[in-house]
Write an enzyme that holds these catalytic residues in place. Structure first.
Site, PDB file in Angstrom:
ATOM      1  N   ARG A  52       0.795  -1.238   0.193  1.00 31.09           N
ATOM      2  CA  ARG A  52      -0.059  -0.015   0.028  1.00 31.09           C
ATOM      3  C   ARG A  52       0.885   1.122   0.062  1.00 31.09           C
ATOM      4  NH1 ARG A  52      -1.554   1.570   4.543  1.00 31.09           N
ATOM      5  NH2 ARG A  52      -2.375  -0.387   5.604  1.00 31.09           N
ATOM      6  N   TYR A 105     -16.808  16.405 -15.763  1.00 27.82           N
ATOM      7  CA  TYR A 105     -17.258  14.984 -15.543  1.00 27.82           C
ATOM      8  C   TYR A 105     -18.025  14.775 -14.482  1.00 27.82           C
ATOM      9  CZ  TYR A 105     -16.705  10.130 -14.511  1.00 27.82           C
ATOM     10  OH  TYR A 105     -16.806   8.733 -13.936  1.00 27.82           O
ATOM     11  N   ASP A 177      -7.600  18.696 -14.586  1.00 26.66           N
ATOM     12  CA  ASP A 177      -7.678  17.244 -15.075  1.00 26.66           C
ATOM     13  C   ASP A 177      -7.630  17.244 -16.574  1.00 26.66           C
ATOM     14  OD1 ASP A 177      -9.188  15.061 -16.003  1.00 26.66           O
ATOM     15  OD2 ASP A 177     -10.435  15.074 -14.705  1.00 26.66           O
ATOM     16  N   LYS A 202      -8.013   6.178 -19.405  1.00 30.17           N
ATOM     17  CA  LYS A 202      -8.420   6.696 -20.855  1.00 30.17           C
ATOM     18  C   LYS A 202      -7.124   6.505 -21.520  1.00 30.17           C
ATOM     19  CE  LYS A 202     -12.414   7.547 -18.827  1.00 30.17           C
ATOM     20  NZ  LYS A 202     -12.360   7.685 -17.594  1.00 30.17           N
TER      21      LYS A 202
HETATM   22  N1  PLP Z   1     -11.765  12.994 -15.180  1.00 30.03           N
HETATM   23  C1  PLP Z   1     -12.666  12.852 -16.563  1.00 30.03           C
HETATM   24  C2  PLP Z   1     -12.454  13.857 -17.534  1.00 30.03           C
HETATM   25  C3  PLP Z   1     -13.143  11.687 -16.856  1.00 30.03           C
HETATM   26  O1  PLP Z   1     -13.765  11.392 -17.882  1.00 30.03           O
HETATM   27  C4  PLP Z   1     -13.071  10.444 -15.912  1.00 30.03           C
HETATM   28  C5  PLP Z   1     -13.782   9.266 -15.939  1.00 30.03           C
HETATM   29  O2  PLP Z   1     -14.635   9.193 -17.386  1.00 30.03           O
HETATM   30  C6  PLP Z   1     -12.709  10.863 -14.627  1.00 30.03           C
HETATM   31  C7  PLP Z   1     -11.718  11.944 -14.464  1.00 30.03           C
HETATM   32  C8  PLP Z   1     -12.669   9.559 -13.555  1.00 30.03           C
HETATM   33  O3  PLP Z   1     -11.870   8.585 -13.812  1.00 30.03           O
HETATM   34  P1  PLP Z   1     -12.082   7.034 -13.219  1.00 30.03           P
HETATM   35  O4  PLP Z   1     -13.228   6.306 -14.180  1.00 30.03           O
HETATM   36  O5  PLP Z   1     -10.757   6.427 -13.774  1.00 30.03           O
HETATM   37  O6  PLP Z   1     -12.385   7.010 -11.914  1.00 30.03           O
END
Ligand code: PLP
Length: 386
Positions: A52, A105, A177, A202
């Site tokens: 961890r 998101y 992000d 992604k």
């Molecule tokens: N940020 C964006 C722009 C996303 O599209 C997503 C998920 O679709 C996330 C964060 C969250 O990521 P995760 O699904 O890996 O938790």
């Protein structure tokens, strides 16, 4: 481990943090499938005690991510939202305020609204994504400005340098992000941001076979996030770390193809008689085109659109594509189509999301790296029958 930021991006994607294994010479970083590490005597270990807190496969990934985003330190998490949770939980306290752009998101909105609001965090959202729009909502209690660019799902482009300036003027940190762009197309830290967050699920993983996340930034700022990572425990396992590391190696070549395919499909979609609106920063009339051209290497692989036939036409379209699979997520080699209001953004209340332009007629495409002629034929078939 090699972290030479002076090397080119593709070289770093393949080599940073990924020297041959010191114990065996294995050229590819091994999957250290161990939860614990044998000590010679109490406290006498080789840098690892318990997985961890640290695992060599994860260390390689964290080193590579830091190198690609040009940050001092990278931290890997079990998902993008685990990474986001660690940022909010480590850097903010009840009573603090976060200012975010309204187009966001759905899971990040849900985390702020359903987890951190009851905890005492105040989140404010701006529809005006200019620096002035953000500044209107910033108060002395604002500790963090949180943005995506391009945004999910409306592909708005926010000026990172301008937002870094306004955030810093008021003593707040800017977190970006960078999931939609990837570090190949955009390096927010170089533009003045303090933290970069990814859903490595992604483009970084790139093959729709792993869920992960990361945070990259300066060492001092990441110290409390590293503490939170170990204390709360939202870490990726060694196999997941390996999959993301493997994906990173081909990031640049995949991104080039994602961008080239999207750049060909977006103007074609725009000219199609069934299509009412296309959201793609690579189009010259996109409101964020100039800023995107300034801060991104190319315009990415995500396109959103609305059809003249509105919601009924969108519903038909979503069931007619064959190569574009109807699925959540994005950024994998295969093309996906998504209906944000029932999928990725379903957790945002209907009135709130519709006020932001995310209605049931909106369609989001993640353009893969297949042959573009096949993708166009698939879309054409779905559009003519929609
Ligand atoms: N940020 C964006 C722009 C996303 O599209 C997503 C998920 O679709 C996330 C964060 C969250 O990521 P995760 O699904 O890996 O938790």
């Amino acid at each position: 481990m090699s972290t030479d930021h002076a090397q080119g991006f593709s070289t770093r994607a393949i080599h940073a943090g990924q020297d041959a294994d010191p114990a065996t010479g294995a050229t590819v970083v091994p999957i250290y499938a161990t939860s614990t590490y044998t000590q010679a005597a109490p406290g006498q270990h080789k840098g690892y005690e318990y997985s961890r807190s640290g695992n060599p496969t994860r260390t390689a990934l964290e080193t590579a991510l830091a190198s690609l985003e040009e940050g001092e330190r990278g931290l890997a998490f079990a998902s993008g939202l685990a990474a986001t949770t660690a940022v909010f939980g480590a850097l903010l306290r009840p009573g603090d305020e976060v200012v975010a752009s309204a187009d966001l998101y759905g899971g990040t909105f849900r985390l702020l609204d359903k987890v951190f609001k009851p905890w005492g965090l105040v989140a404010k959202y701006t529809d005006d994504s200019s620096a002035a729009g953000f500044e209107k909502l910033i108060t002395p209690k604002t500790k963090l400005v949180w943005i995506e660019t391009p945004t999910n799902p409306l592909l708005q482009v926010l000026d990172i340098a301008a937002l870094a300036e306004v955030s810093h003027k008021h003593g707040a940190k800017l977190a970006v992000d960078n999931t939609f762009a990837s570090p190949y197309l955009q390096r927010p830290l170089r533009l003045g941001a303090d933290l970069v967050i990814h859903s490595t699920t992604k483009y970084l993983g790139g093959h729709s076979d792993v869920v992960g996340g990361c945070v990259v930034g300066a060492k001092d700022l990441l110290d409390p996030i590293k503490f939170y990572q170990n204390a709360a425990g939202g870490v990726p396992g060694p196999f997941d770390s390996y999959l993301v590391l493997r994906g990173l190696k081909t990031l640049s070549v995949r991104m080039d193809r994602h961008c080239a395919n999207a750049m060909e499909l977006a103007p074609w979609l725009k000219a199609h008689p069934a299509v009412a609106k296309v959201y793609y920063p690579g189009l010259a009339d996109h409101p964020g085109h100039t800023v995107a051209a300034k801060q991104m290497k190319s315009f990415g692989g995500m396109i959103s659109l609305k059809l003249h036939g509105g919601i009924p036409a969108a519903q038909l379209f979503l069931t007619r594509t064959k190569l574009f699979s109807l699925a959540e997520s994005l950024g994998g080699v295969e093309s996906l189509v998504c209906h944000p209001t029932t999928m990725t953004h379903a957790s945002i209340p209907k009135d709130v999301r519709e006020a932001r332009g995310v209605d049931d007629g909106l369609i989001r495409l993640s353009v893969g790296i297949e042959d573009v002629a096949d993708l166009r034929a698939d879309l054409e078939r779905a559009l003519t029958t929609a």
